[in-house]
Motif scaffolding. Structure first.
Motif, PDB file in Angstrom:
ATOM      1  N   LYS A 115       4.390  19.465  -3.926  1.00 17.05           N
ATOM      2  CA  LYS A 115       2.985  19.081  -3.820  1.00 17.05           C
ATOM      3  C   LYS A 115       2.479  19.135  -2.390  1.00 17.05           C
ATOM      4  CE  LYS A 115       3.033  16.028  -7.859  1.00 17.05           C
ATOM      5  NZ  LYS A 115       2.779  14.650  -8.367  1.00 17.05           N
ATOM      6  N   ASN A 116       3.324  19.574  -1.464  1.00 12.69           N
ATOM      7  CA  ASN A 116       2.952  19.594  -0.039  1.00 12.69           C
ATOM      8  C   ASN A 116       2.425  18.230   0.419  1.00 12.69           C
ATOM      9  OD1 ASN A 116       3.634  22.276  -0.118  1.00 12.69           O
ATOM     10  ND2 ASN A 116       1.633  23.061   0.481  1.00 12.69           N
ATOM     11  N   THR A 117       3.122  17.194   0.030  1.00 11.10           N
ATOM     12  CA  THR A 117       2.635  15.843   0.288  1.00 11.10           C
ATOM     13  C   THR A 117       3.763  14.941   0.772  1.00 11.10           C
ATOM     14  OG1 THR A 117       0.927  16.088  -1.407  1.00 11.10           O
ATOM     15  CG2 THR A 117       1.437  13.857  -0.694  1.00 11.10           C
ATOM     16  N   MET A 118       3.410  14.064   1.697  1.00 16.10           N
ATOM     17  CA  MET A 118       4.333  13.050   2.200  1.00 16.10           C
ATOM     18  C   MET A 118       3.738  11.683   1.869  1.00 16.10           C
ATOM     19  SD  MET A 118       5.489  12.291   6.136  1.00 16.10           S
ATOM     20  CE  MET A 118       3.849  12.283   6.814  1.00 16.10           C
ATOM     21  N   TYR A 119       4.613  10.697   1.730  1.00 17.05           N
ATOM     22  CA  TYR A 119       4.170   9.365   1.358  1.00 17.05           C
ATOM     23  C   TYR A 119       4.793   8.317   2.294  1.00 17.05           C
ATOM     24  CZ  TYR A 119       3.235  11.918  -2.938  1.00 17.05           C
ATOM     25  OH  TYR A 119       2.803  12.846  -3.841  1.00 17.05           O
ATOM     26  N   LEU A 120       4.133   7.180   2.368  1.00 18.00           N
ATOM     27  CA  LEU A 120       4.695   6.009   3.018  1.00 18.00           C
ATOM     28  C   LEU A 120       4.410   4.808   2.121  1.00 18.00           C
ATOM     29  CD1 LEU A 120       6.203   5.012   5.568  1.00 18.00           C
ATOM     30  CD2 LEU A 120       3.966   4.325   6.465  1.00 18.00           C
ATOM     31  N   GLN A 121       5.445   4.315   1.465  1.00 16.93           N
ATOM     32  CA  GLN A 121       5.320   3.106   0.659  1.00 16.93           C
ATOM     33  C   GLN A 121       5.536   1.912   1.572  1.00 16.93           C
ATOM     34  OE1 GLN A 121       4.550   2.701  -2.698  1.00 16.93           O
ATOM     35  NE2 GLN A 121       4.483   0.524  -2.160  1.00 16.93           N
ATOM     36  N   MET A 122       4.545   1.048   1.634  1.00 19.71           N
ATOM     37  CA  MET A 122       4.598  -0.108   2.526  1.00 19.71           C
ATOM     38  C   MET A 122       4.572  -1.385   1.699  1.00 19.71           C
ATOM     39  SD  MET A 122       2.026   1.186   5.547  1.00 19.71           S
ATOM     40  CE  MET A 122       0.564   1.073   4.522  1.00 19.71           C
ATOM     41  N   LEU A 166       0.854  -1.178   0.000  1.00  8.45           N
ATOM     42  CA  LEU A 166       0.000   0.000   0.000  1.00  8.45           C
ATOM     43  C   LEU A 166       0.890   1.227   0.000  1.00  8.45           C
ATOM     44  CD1 LEU A 166      -2.796  -0.671   2.682  1.00  8.45           C
ATOM     45  CD2 LEU A 166      -3.132  -0.461   0.215  1.00  8.45           C
ATOM     46  N   ARG A 167       0.373   2.321  -0.549  1.00 11.39           N
ATOM     47  CA  ARG A 167       1.067   3.600  -0.443  1.00 11.39           C
ATOM     48  C   ARG A 167       0.140   4.611   0.210  1.00 11.39           C
ATOM     49  NH1 ARG A 167       3.968   7.883  -4.585  1.00 11.39           N
ATOM     50  NH2 ARG A 167       1.823   8.464  -5.112  1.00 11.39           N
ATOM     51  N   LEU A 168       0.550   5.100   1.353  1.00 11.19           N
ATOM     52  CA  LEU A 168      -0.203   6.140   2.047  1.00 11.19           C
ATOM     53  C   LEU A 168       0.290   7.513   1.601  1.00 11.19           C
ATOM     54  CD1 LEU A 168      -0.231   4.758   5.705  1.00 11.19           C
ATOM     55  CD2 LEU A 168      -1.775   4.234   3.812  1.00 11.19           C
ATOM     56  N   SER A 169      -0.640   8.450   1.554  1.00 10.34           N
ATOM     57  CA  SER A 169      -0.306   9.836   1.248  1.00 10.34           C
ATOM     58  C   SER A 169      -0.804  10.730   2.376  1.00 10.34           C
ATOM     59  CB  SER A 169      -0.966  10.276  -0.061  1.00 10.34           C
ATOM     60  OG  SER A 169      -0.518   9.509  -1.145  1.00 10.34           O
ATOM     61  N   CYS A 170      -0.113  11.832   2.566  1.00  7.29           N
ATOM     62  CA  CYS A 170      -0.515  12.835   3.558  1.00  7.29           C
ATOM     63  C   CYS A 170      -0.401  14.193   2.881  1.00  7.29           C
ATOM     64  CB  CYS A 170       0.368  12.751   4.790  1.00  7.29           C
ATOM     65  SG  CYS A 170       0.076  14.069   5.996  1.00  7.29           S
ATOM     66  N   ALA A 171      -1.528  14.796   2.587  1.00  9.41           N
ATOM     67  CA  ALA A 171      -1.558  16.086   1.908  1.00  9.41           C
ATOM     68  C   ALA A 171      -1.742  17.203   2.930  1.00  9.41           C
ATOM     69  CB  ALA A 171      -2.686  16.121   0.889  1.00  9.41           C
ATOM     70  N   LYS A 193      11.812  -1.514   9.020  1.00  7.35           N
ATOM     71  CA  LYS A 193      13.023  -1.222   8.256  1.00  7.35           C
ATOM     72  C   LYS A 193      13.192  -2.234   7.128  1.00  7.35           C
ATOM     73  CE  LYS A 193      15.980   0.550  10.982  1.00  7.35           C
ATOM     74  NZ  LYS A 193      17.026   0.759  12.018  1.00  7.35           N
ATOM     75  N   GLY A 194      13.459  -1.720   5.923  1.00  3.75           N
ATOM     76  CA  GLY A 194      13.629  -2.578   4.772  1.00  3.75           C
ATOM     77  C   GLY A 194      12.341  -2.885   4.040  1.00  3.75           C
ATOM     78  N   ARG A 195      11.201  -2.556   4.655  1.00  4.52           N
ATOM     79  CA  ARG A 195       9.900  -2.823   4.018  1.00  4.52           C
ATOM     80  C   ARG A 195       9.147  -1.532   3.685  1.00  4.52           C
ATOM     81  NH1 ARG A 195       5.999  -5.238   6.864  1.00  4.52           N
ATOM     82  NH2 ARG A 195       6.756  -4.521   8.897  1.00  4.52           N
ATOM     83  N   PHE A 196       9.318  -0.513   4.515  1.00  3.82           N
ATOM     84  CA  PHE A 196       8.615   0.762   4.338  1.00  3.82           C
ATOM     85  C   PHE A 196       9.600   1.831   3.874  1.00  3.82           C
ATOM     86  CE2 PHE A 196       4.952   0.189   7.651  1.00  3.82           C
ATOM     87  CZ  PHE A 196       4.642  -1.042   7.082  1.00  3.82           C
ATOM     88  N   THR A 197       9.089   2.765   3.081  1.00  3.06           N
ATOM     89  CA  THR A 197       9.895   3.895   2.622  1.00  3.06           C
ATOM     90  C   THR A 197       9.095   5.183   2.767  1.00  3.06           C
ATOM     91  OG1 THR A 197      11.055   2.505   1.011  1.00  3.06           O
ATOM     92  CG2 THR A 197      11.201   4.890   0.725  1.00  3.06           C
ATOM     93  N   PRO A 223       0.399  -9.030   9.034  1.00  2.00           N
ATOM     94  CA  PRO A 223      -0.773  -8.768   9.880  1.00  2.00           C
ATOM     95  C   PRO A 223      -0.468  -7.815  11.041  1.00  2.00           C
ATOM     96  CG  PRO A 223      -0.711 -11.069   9.275  1.00  2.00           C
ATOM     97  CD  PRO A 223       0.571 -10.470   8.774  1.00  2.00           C
ATOM     98  N   GLU A 224       0.734  -7.880  11.560  1.00  2.00           N
ATOM     99  CA  GLU A 224       1.101  -7.007  12.676  1.00  2.00           C
ATOM    100  C   GLU A 224       1.292  -5.552  12.259  1.00  2.00           C
ATOM    101  OE1 GLU A 224       2.574  -9.884  11.786  1.00  2.00           O
ATOM    102  OE2 GLU A 224       4.762  -9.791  12.108  1.00  2.00           O
ATOM    103  N   ASP A 225       1.208  -5.266  10.962  1.00  2.77           N
ATOM    104  CA  ASP A 225       1.228  -3.877  10.500  1.00  2.77           C
ATOM    105  C   ASP A 225      -0.164  -3.235  10.576  1.00  2.77           C
ATOM    106  OD1 ASP A 225       3.505  -4.915   7.941  1.00  2.77           O
ATOM    107  OD2 ASP A 225       3.997  -3.806   9.775  1.00  2.77           O
ATOM    108  N   THR A 226      -1.160  -4.023  10.898  1.00  5.89           N
ATOM    109  CA  THR A 226      -2.521  -3.502  11.015  1.00  5.89           C
ATOM    110  C   THR A 226      -2.594  -2.438  12.102  1.00  5.89           C
ATOM    111  OG1 THR A 226      -3.543  -5.539  10.235  1.00  5.89           O
ATOM    112  CG2 THR A 226      -4.906  -4.100  11.592  1.00  5.89           C
ATOM    113  N   ALA A 227      -3.068  -1.249  11.736  1.00  2.75           N
ATOM    114  CA  ALA A 227      -3.117  -0.127  12.673  1.00  2.75           C
ATOM    115  C   ALA A 227      -3.751   1.076  11.982  1.00  2.75           C
ATOM    116  CB  ALA A 227      -1.711   0.252  13.142  1.00  2.75           C
ATOM    117  N   VAL A 228      -4.027   2.102  12.765  1.00  2.00           N
ATOM    118  CA  VAL A 228      -4.366   3.407  12.212  1.00  2.00           C
ATOM    119  C   VAL A 228      -3.057   4.173  12.036  1.00  2.00           C
ATOM    120  CG1 VAL A 228      -5.535   5.606  12.599  1.00  2.00           C
ATOM    121  CG2 VAL A 228      -6.653   3.459  13.260  1.00  2.00           C
ATOM    122  N   TYR A 229      -2.824   4.632  10.819  1.00  4.37           N
ATOM    123  CA  TYR A 229      -1.599   5.356  10.491  1.00  4.37           C
ATOM    124  C   TYR A 229      -1.919   6.849  10.404  1.00  4.37           C
ATOM    125  CZ  TYR A 229       0.834   1.012   9.489  1.00  4.37           C
ATOM    126  OH  TYR A 229       1.439  -0.212   9.610  1.00  4.37           O
TER     127      TYR A 229
END
Length: 121
Positions: A78-85, A18-23, A67-71, A90-96
């Motif tokens: 664009k005033n935007t940040m990203y998190l490439q996951m 998944l890729r999260l964005s934060c605008a 580490k090694g999985r997320f960037t 399953p243990e990554d399940t959370a509210v980000y």
């Protein structure tokens, strides 16, 4: 009014990506002046700092668990940040949630509202 709006969360199978964005909007200072972080919180667990990227994007840091999985990255134009996951577990399940901070003479910090990431088959 400062706003940080996350997007990109959802349900994904283990091993998926998944890729999260934060605008960001409404900052009084330039977006590029802020350090940026992703935090996450799973049910019943403490808030965890996942990744950090400083102003200028010259340095990043990660929790050992990702580490090694997320960037983490940022596009100041664009005033935007990203998190490439990648290789999600399953243990990554959370509210980000995204977080912006400025601590040079004055302290400013802002939170987004969060986006749910669920890793399950």
């Amino acid at each position: 009014q400062v706003q940080l709006v996350e997007s990109g969360g959802g349900l994904v199978q283990p091993g998926g990506s998944l890729r999260l964005s934060c605008a960001a909007s409404g900052f009084t200072l330039s977006f590029s002046a802020y350090g940026l972080r992703w935090y996450r919180q799973a049910p019943g667990k403490e808030l965890e700092l996942v990744a950090d990227i400083i102003s200028g994007a010259s340095s990043t840091s990660y929790a050992d668990s990702v580490k090694g999985r997320f960037t983490i990255s940022r596009d100041d134009a664009k005033n935007t940040m990203y998190l490439q996951m990648n290789s999600l577990k399953p243990e990554d399940t959370a509210v980000y949630s995204c977080y912006a901070y400025y601590a040079k003479g004055i302290n400013l910090y802002y939170w987004g509202q969060g986006t749910q990431v669920t890793v399950a088959s």
